[in-house]
Design a protein around this motif. Structure first.
Motif, PDB file in Angstrom:
ATOM      1  N   ASP B 305      65.735  53.856  17.056  1.00 31.03           N
ATOM      2  CA  ASP B 305      66.332  52.860  17.926  1.00 31.03           C
ATOM      3  C   ASP B 305      66.141  53.205  19.410  1.00 31.03           C
ATOM      4  OD1 ASP B 305      67.749  50.622  18.662  1.00 31.03           O
ATOM      5  OD2 ASP B 305      69.673  51.675  18.645  1.00 31.03           O
ATOM      6  N   VAL B 306      64.937  53.619  19.761  1.00 36.89           N
ATOM      7  CA  VAL B 306      64.686  53.944  21.159  1.00 36.89           C
ATOM      8  C   VAL B 306      63.822  52.843  21.778  1.00 36.89           C
ATOM      9  CG1 VAL B 306      64.825  56.429  20.836  1.00 36.89           C
ATOM     10  CG2 VAL B 306      62.641  55.286  20.573  1.00 36.89           C
ATOM     11  N   LYS B 307      64.013  52.659  23.066  1.00 36.89           N
ATOM     12  CA  LYS B 307      63.187  51.700  23.794  1.00 36.89           C
ATOM     13  C   LYS B 307      62.287  52.490  24.729  1.00 36.89           C
ATOM     14  CE  LYS B 307      66.327  48.769  25.185  1.00 36.89           C
ATOM     15  NZ  LYS B 307      67.064  47.954  26.091  1.00 36.89           N
ATOM     16  N   CYS B 308      61.003  52.509  24.431  1.00 41.45           N
ATOM     17  CA  CYS B 308      60.100  53.261  25.280  1.00 41.45           C
ATOM     18  C   CYS B 308      58.912  52.395  25.632  1.00 41.45           C
ATOM     19  CB  CYS B 308      59.589  54.506  24.569  1.00 41.45           C
ATOM     20  SG  CYS B 308      60.875  55.732  24.316  1.00 41.45           S
ATOM     21  N   ALA B 309      58.574  52.367  26.909  1.00 40.09           N
ATOM     22  CA  ALA B 309      57.405  51.619  27.320  1.00 40.09           C
ATOM     23  C   ALA B 309      56.606  52.495  28.259  1.00 40.09           C
ATOM     24  CB  ALA B 309      57.826  50.348  28.037  1.00 40.09           C
ATOM     25  N   HIS B 310      55.308  52.437  28.128  1.00 39.97           N
ATOM     26  CA  HIS B 310      54.516  53.161  29.115  1.00 39.97           C
ATOM     27  C   HIS B 310      53.214  52.426  29.386  1.00 39.97           C
ATOM     28  CE1 HIS B 310      52.164  55.834  26.054  1.00 39.97           C
ATOM     29  NE2 HIS B 310      52.156  54.587  25.737  1.00 39.97           N
ATOM     30  N   GLY B 311      52.703  52.639  30.588  1.00 40.91           N
ATOM     31  CA  GLY B 311      51.467  51.973  30.944  1.00 40.91           C
ATOM     32  C   GLY B 311      50.798  52.696  32.085  1.00 40.91           C
ATOM     33  N   ALA B 312      49.471  52.528  32.151  1.00 43.40           N
ATOM     34  CA  ALA B 312      48.724  53.113  33.250  1.00 43.40           C
ATOM     35  C   ALA B 312      47.573  52.181  33.573  1.00 43.40           C
ATOM     36  CB  ALA B 312      48.189  54.490  32.864  1.00 43.40           C
ATOM     37  N   ALA B 313      47.253  52.057  34.837  1.00 43.14           N
ATOM     38  CA  ALA B 313      46.152  51.190  35.218  1.00 43.14           C
ATOM     39  C   ALA B 313      45.460  51.732  36.459  1.00 43.14           C
ATOM     40  CB  ALA B 313      46.662  49.779  35.490  1.00 43.14           C
ATOM     41  N   VAL B 314      44.149  51.702  36.395  1.00 39.20           N
ATOM     42  CA  VAL B 314      43.355  52.110  37.549  1.00 39.20           C
ATOM     43  C   VAL B 314      42.521  50.909  37.965  1.00 39.20           C
ATOM     44  CG1 VAL B 314      41.570  53.684  38.390  1.00 39.20           C
ATOM     45  CG2 VAL B 314      43.212  54.468  36.682  1.00 39.20           C
ATOM     46  N   GLY B 315      42.555  50.579  39.249  1.00 37.52           N
ATOM     47  CA  GLY B 315      41.788  49.428  39.685  1.00 37.52           C
ATOM     48  C   GLY B 315      41.321  49.591  41.105  1.00 37.52           C
ATOM     49  N   ASP B 316      40.756  48.509  41.654  1.00 37.98           N
ATOM     50  CA  ASP B 316      40.478  48.546  43.083  1.00 37.98           C
ATOM     51  C   ASP B 316      41.197  47.391  43.760  1.00 37.98           C
ATOM     52  OD1 ASP B 316      38.855  46.578  42.187  1.00 37.98           O
ATOM     53  OD2 ASP B 316      37.009  47.738  42.393  1.00 37.98           O
ATOM     54  N   LEU B 317      41.064  47.329  45.054  1.00 36.58           N
ATOM     55  CA  LEU B 317      41.800  46.350  45.838  1.00 36.58           C
ATOM     56  C   LEU B 317      41.430  44.939  45.386  1.00 36.58           C
ATOM     57  CD1 LEU B 317      43.729  47.221  48.000  1.00 36.58           C
ATOM     58  CD2 LEU B 317      41.963  46.820  49.690  1.00 36.58           C
ATOM     59  N   ASP B 318      42.415  44.065  45.260  1.00 33.48           N
ATOM     60  CA  ASP B 318      42.180  42.719  44.782  1.00 33.48           C
ATOM     61  C   ASP B 318      41.435  41.876  45.819  1.00 33.48           C
ATOM     62  OD1 ASP B 318      42.503  40.507  43.001  1.00 33.48           O
ATOM     63  OD2 ASP B 318      44.012  39.742  44.383  1.00 33.48           O
ATOM     64  N   ALA B 319      40.221  41.447  45.441  1.00 34.63           N
ATOM     65  CA  ALA B 319      39.358  40.738  46.389  1.00 34.63           C
ATOM     66  C   ALA B 319      39.966  39.404  46.828  1.00 34.63           C
ATOM     67  CB  ALA B 319      37.985  40.506  45.765  1.00 34.63           C
ATOM     68  N   GLU B 320      40.634  38.753  45.901  1.00 37.80           N
ATOM     69  CA  GLU B 320      41.202  37.456  46.221  1.00 37.80           C
ATOM     70  C   GLU B 320      42.330  37.565  47.260  1.00 37.80           C
ATOM     71  OE1 GLU B 320      42.589  33.737  43.634  1.00 37.80           O
ATOM     72  OE2 GLU B 320      42.048  35.510  42.460  1.00 37.80           O
ATOM     73  N   SER B 321      43.167  38.587  47.082  1.00 39.73           N
ATOM     74  CA  SER B 321      44.251  38.811  48.039  1.00 39.73           C
ATOM     75  C   SER B 321      43.694  39.158  49.411  1.00 39.73           C
ATOM     76  CB  SER B 321      45.147  39.957  47.579  1.00 39.73           C
ATOM     77  OG  SER B 321      45.650  39.687  46.304  1.00 39.73           O
ATOM     78  N   LEU B 322      42.665  39.989  49.399  1.00 41.17           N
ATOM     79  CA  LEU B 322      42.046  40.403  50.655  1.00 41.17           C
ATOM     80  C   LEU B 322      41.479  39.186  51.386  1.00 41.17           C
ATOM     81  CD1 LEU B 322      41.369  42.883  52.367  1.00 41.17           C
ATOM     82  CD2 LEU B 322      39.183  43.034  51.159  1.00 41.17           C
ATOM     83  N   PHE B 323      40.816  38.325  50.631  1.00 42.88           N
ATOM     84  CA  PHE B 323      40.258  37.116  51.251  1.00 42.88           C
ATOM     85  C   PHE B 323      41.368  36.229  51.811  1.00 42.88           C
ATOM     86  CE2 PHE B 323      39.228  32.551  50.580  1.00 42.88           C
ATOM     87  CZ  PHE B 323      38.399  32.409  51.691  1.00 42.88           C
ATOM     88  N   TYR B 324      42.433  36.082  51.063  1.00 41.85           N
ATOM     89  CA  TYR B 324      43.542  35.234  51.521  1.00 41.85           C
ATOM     90  C   TYR B 324      44.063  35.712  52.878  1.00 41.85           C
ATOM     91  CZ  TYR B 324      47.821  32.415  51.301  1.00 41.85           C
ATOM     92  OH  TYR B 324      48.819  31.515  51.565  1.00 41.85           O
ATOM     93  N   LEU B 325      44.292  37.014  52.998  1.00 42.65           N
ATOM     94  CA  LEU B 325      44.826  37.557  54.250  1.00 42.65           C
ATOM     95  C   LEU B 325      43.829  37.393  55.392  1.00 42.65           C
ATOM     96  CD1 LEU B 325      46.541  40.844  52.998  1.00 42.65           C
ATOM     97  CD2 LEU B 325      47.596  38.628  53.447  1.00 42.65           C
ATOM     98  N   ARG B 326      42.563  37.652  55.105  1.00 42.34           N
ATOM     99  CA  ARG B 326      41.549  37.536  56.161  1.00 42.34           C
ATOM    100  C   ARG B 326      41.379  36.085  56.586  1.00 42.34           C
ATOM    101  NH1 ARG B 326      36.208  40.620  54.586  1.00 42.34           N
ATOM    102  NH2 ARG B 326      35.806  40.318  56.803  1.00 42.34           N
ATOM    103  N   ALA B 327      41.429  35.193  55.618  1.00 44.91           N
ATOM    104  CA  ALA B 327      41.272  33.772  55.942  1.00 44.91           C
ATOM    105  C   ALA B 327      42.419  33.283  56.826  1.00 44.91           C
ATOM    106  CB  ALA B 327      41.192  32.940  54.667  1.00 44.91           C
ATOM    107  N   ARG B 328      43.520  34.026  56.853  1.00 45.67           N
ATOM    108  CA  ARG B 328      44.627  33.658  57.729  1.00 45.67           C
ATOM    109  C   ARG B 328      44.582  34.456  59.025  1.00 45.67           C
ATOM    110  NH1 ARG B 328      47.323  30.212  53.906  1.00 45.67           N
ATOM    111  NH2 ARG B 328      45.360  29.378  53.164  1.00 45.67           N
ATOM    112  N   GLY B 329      43.438  35.101  59.270  1.00 45.66           N
ATOM    113  CA  GLY B 329      43.223  35.720  60.569  1.00 45.66           C
ATOM    114  C   GLY B 329      43.470  37.213  60.640  1.00 45.66           C
ATOM    115  N   ILE B 330      43.885  37.828  59.540  1.00 48.12           N
ATOM    116  CA  ILE B 330      44.191  39.262  59.596  1.00 48.12           C
ATOM    117  C   ILE B 330      42.893  40.062  59.409  1.00 48.12           C
ATOM    118  CG2 ILE B 330      45.550  41.124  58.557  1.00 48.12           C
ATOM    119  CD1 ILE B 330      47.548  38.934  57.655  1.00 48.12           C
ATOM    120  N   PRO B 331      42.533  40.895  60.397  1.00 52.17           N
ATOM    121  CA  PRO B 331      41.272  41.641  60.309  1.00 52.17           C
ATOM    122  C   PRO B 331      41.196  42.494  59.054  1.00 52.17           C
ATOM    123  CG  PRO B 331      42.213  41.847  62.507  1.00 52.17           C
ATOM    124  CD  PRO B 331      43.245  41.160  61.663  1.00 52.17           C
ATOM    125  N   GLU B 332      39.981  42.713  58.599  1.00 49.82           N
ATOM    126  CA  GLU B 332      39.782  43.353  57.301  1.00 49.82           C
ATOM    127  C   GLU B 332      40.533  44.672  57.135  1.00 49.82           C
ATOM    128  OE1 GLU B 332      35.748  44.115  56.122  1.00 49.82           O
ATOM    129  OE2 GLU B 332      36.391  44.686  54.096  1.00 49.82           O
TER     130      GLU B 332
END
Ligand SMILES: Nc1ncnc2c1ncn2[C@@H]1O[C@H](COP(=O)(O)OP(=O)(O)OP(=O)(O)O)[C@@H](O)[C@H]1O
Ligand SMILES: [Mg+2]
Lengths: 249, 372
Positions: B305-332
């Motif tokens: 009756d234990v609740k255990c969760a675990h996770g791991a993730a390795v990634g790189d910077l999200d291109a879509e988010s980066l584009f969104y910020l830059r498109a609003r004028g924030i330098p890269e």
């Protein structure tokens, strides 16, 4: 103001825009309609400078300058604004903090001084009020957990805040209720000005009742296949795209 | 060696020396040290026998302190010193250190000012912190740069005690900094820890936490921002010995250059520790092809009756988010910095002490400017 000539754009190996020509003068509002997958969002991304969209032929000139040569942030500082069809959720960045950073980045790029937090807050609050964007939304992480309509309203709030010269609205009306649609249309109409141009991408004639365009273009299979005045929207609403697509473009 | 040590402590030290003697300095062949080869990092110099130093700035009211190199260890030191933890480097510091610091918060004392403890210099040193029943404290641990230091820390939380532990490990080129903390957490007691690391030749924080009584809790979080050839390793072992205990872990890493971020987190739910709850998450963003993240959450469950969760993730910077910020004028570069900050933020937000939270944010900002 904006002159697109024979534009060909590929994503990877796939050509999506295939010789698109379009021009918009300052003071005008143009609408683009067209079937799903015809390349409308692709055009909007290319205008904003998203990576991965290769211009293989043709040109985009904005106020006499080659737009394609500029990085997205420089385009923004020069007055190009894209209200995205799917605004991106960014956890960990609060909406207010994002708005302040973006506004000041654009100001800095134009050689203007930064606005302090209080001044930005005042400005944002005023715009937020007319667009029915709550104080609580501004405190939340950018777009995270916002409803479809809330995201769209936040896009328009940004447009109102940045006061762009060329605004491209990609399906900003999708997912809006009637009241929100009117608010958004009002937001757009407030910005209508002899020095500004707008390109409104939509599937619905309804929006064009509120934002009356000077010209409507029909985009299909990567090209403009028909053009006309505002009556074209009514015709499309009644007959669909079939009859236009059947005629050789 | 100090001769005045009581025989109980001498016996525990002798036991540790035997254990250390059978292991020696860990290499990659030791499972827990797979991603951090201490022997190679130290080279010929080895672990030596130097005595590292400690310092407490302005002892807050309600904290009792004892210098472990002195005679006349009080009862509470005799009772707790060298009782917890037998991991390899912990036994090394028990074997080789003559000194260190012992700190005690008496029953029920709520210490409002943060206790600032610094370890510096080369060599080995010990720390002991005892929070008696219902006591509460914020411990701010700072880590001085040294060629090599090995800190062995024991923390004992009595029933209902509450400790927040914030440790910032500085950015350095050549330092080899190792620390093992062993904790025993009694019923209803809460331990919160945040480890911010900026990497060095080899940086390792190892924790062994025993949740020993009903309702005991451990909440661990950490961030690292690494560039160049820097290394940062957080290795944890949380043992749910008693039922209805809770542990959470949230670690976020950003690595560029040739840097290496390591998180190894083992959670053991012992037999009979029914109704325990554990959650582990480790994420890394890699900013270059040569950066590396080794994230290894691991579960060992012997209870029901234990609740255990675990996770791991390795990634790189999200291109879509980066584009969104830059498109609003924030330098890269600024947009990248913002996204990295945002990525780390939920782990930083785990810090309850507002001064420390702001300090960590500021240090991250500086580090991210250099890396984004
Ligand atoms: N990154 C991509 N990779 C591959 N194909 C893509 C990519 N982006 C768009 N496309 C394809 O390009 C075509 C045009 O897409 P686009 O999003 O521009 O259409 P749209 O006119 O905006 O459609 P809708 O009305 O549904 O929004 C579609 O067939 C789509 O699948
Ligand atoms: Mg689209």
């Amino acid at each position: 103001m904006l002159e697109i000539k024979n534009l060909h754009v590929s994503v990877g190996d796939k050509e999506i825009l295939k010789g698109l020509t379009l021009s918009i003068k300052a003071g005008e509002v143009h609408a683009i309609m067209g079937p799903n997958g015809s390349g409308k969002s692709t055009l909007s991304y290319v205008l904003a400078g998203r990576a991965g969209y290769d211009i293989t032929e043709g040109s985009i000139t904005y106020n006499g300058e080659d737009l394609a040569a500029l990085v997205p942030e420089v385009r923004a500082a020069r007055g190009v604004f894209l209200a995205m069809q799917y605004p991106v959720e960014i956890p960990g960045v609060t909406t207010m903090m994002f708005l302040k950073t973006a506004l000041n980045s654009q100001r800095r790029a134009r050689g203007e001084s930064d606005l302090d937090a209080v001044a930005v807050l005042k400005l944002v609050r005023a715009k937020a009020k007319t667009l029915n964007v709550s104080e609580e939304m501004l405190k939340r992480a950018l777009n995270v957990g916002f409803s479809g309509g809330e995201k769209k309203r936040l896009e328009i709030l940004q447009m109102a805040l940045f006061e762009p010269k060329l605004a491209v609205l990609d399906e900003t009306d999708s997912g809006l209720d009637i009241d929100a649609l009117k608010l958004v249309a009002e937001g757009v109409n407030t910005l209508r000005d002899p020095s500004r141009a707008m390109l409104v991408i939509t599937h619905y004639q309804r929006l064009l009742d509120y934002i009356v365009p000077d010209r409507i273009h029909v985009l299909a299979r990567g090209r403009i296949v028909a053009e006309g005045g505002k009556e074209l929207a009514l015709e499309l609403e009644a007959k669909g795209y079939e009859h236009i697509l059947k005629e050789p473009a | 060696m100090t001769l005045a040590l009581p025989s109980t402590i001498q016996a525990r030290k002798a036991e540790a020396a035997t254990i250390f003697g059978s292991h020696g300095v860990p290499t990659r062949r030791v499972e827990e040290w797979k991603y951090s080869d201490l022997k190679v990092a130290l080279g010929e110099a080895g672990i030596g026998t130097d005595q590292a130093l400690w310092q407490v700035d302005a002892l807050p009211d309600g904290v009792e302190m004892f210098d472990l190199s002195r005679d006349g260890a009080p009862d509470w030191v005799q009772k707790h010193f060298a009782t917890a933890g037998r991991n390899i480097m912990g036994t090394a510091s028990l074997t080789l250190s003559d000194g260190g610091v012992a700190l005690r918060i008496a029953k029920g004392a709520q210490v409002s000012a943060a206790l600032k403890l610094a370890f510096h210099g080369n060599g080995h040193v010990r720390g002991l912190l005892v929070l008696e029943e219902g006591a509460s404290l914020t411990l701010v641990e700072s880590v001085g740069i040294a060629d090599f230091r090995n800190v062995g820390f024991e923390i004992v939380l009595g029933e209902g005690a509450s400790l927040e532990h914030v440790r910032i490990s500085p950015r350095s080129g050549d330092a080899v900094l190792v620390e093992e903390a062993s904790l025993r957490i009694a019923a209803g007691a809460r331990y919160r820890a945040h480890f911010a690391g900026f990497g060095s030749k080899l940086s390792r924080m190892e924790l062994e936490i025993a949740l020993e009584g009903e309702g005991a809790q451990a909440h661990l979080s950490g961030v690292s921002v690494l560039d160049g050839k820097r290394h940062s390793d957080v290795t944890t072992h949380v043992i749910h010995r008693h039922g209805n205990t809770t542990s959470t872990q949230l670690f976020k890493h950003v690595a560029g250059g040739y840097a290496r971020a390591v998180y190894q987190g083992k959670v053991t739910v012992a037999k009979g520790a029914d109704g325990s709850d554990s959650h582990q998450s480790a994420k890394a963003l890699l900013l270059s092809e040569n950066a590396e993240a080794d994230l290894k959450p691991e579960l060992e469950i012997f209870a029901d009756d234990v609740k255990c969760a675990h996770g791991a993730a390795v990634g790189d910077l999200d291109a879509e988010s980066l584009f969104y910020l830059r498109a609003r004028g924030i330098p890269e570069a600024e947009a990248r910095g913002l996204l990295l900050q945002a990525f780390l933020e939920d782990a930083v937000a785990e810090i309850v002490n507002t001064d420390q939270r702001e300090l960590v944010r500021t240090e991250l900002l500086t580090a991210l400017k250099g890396i984004a």
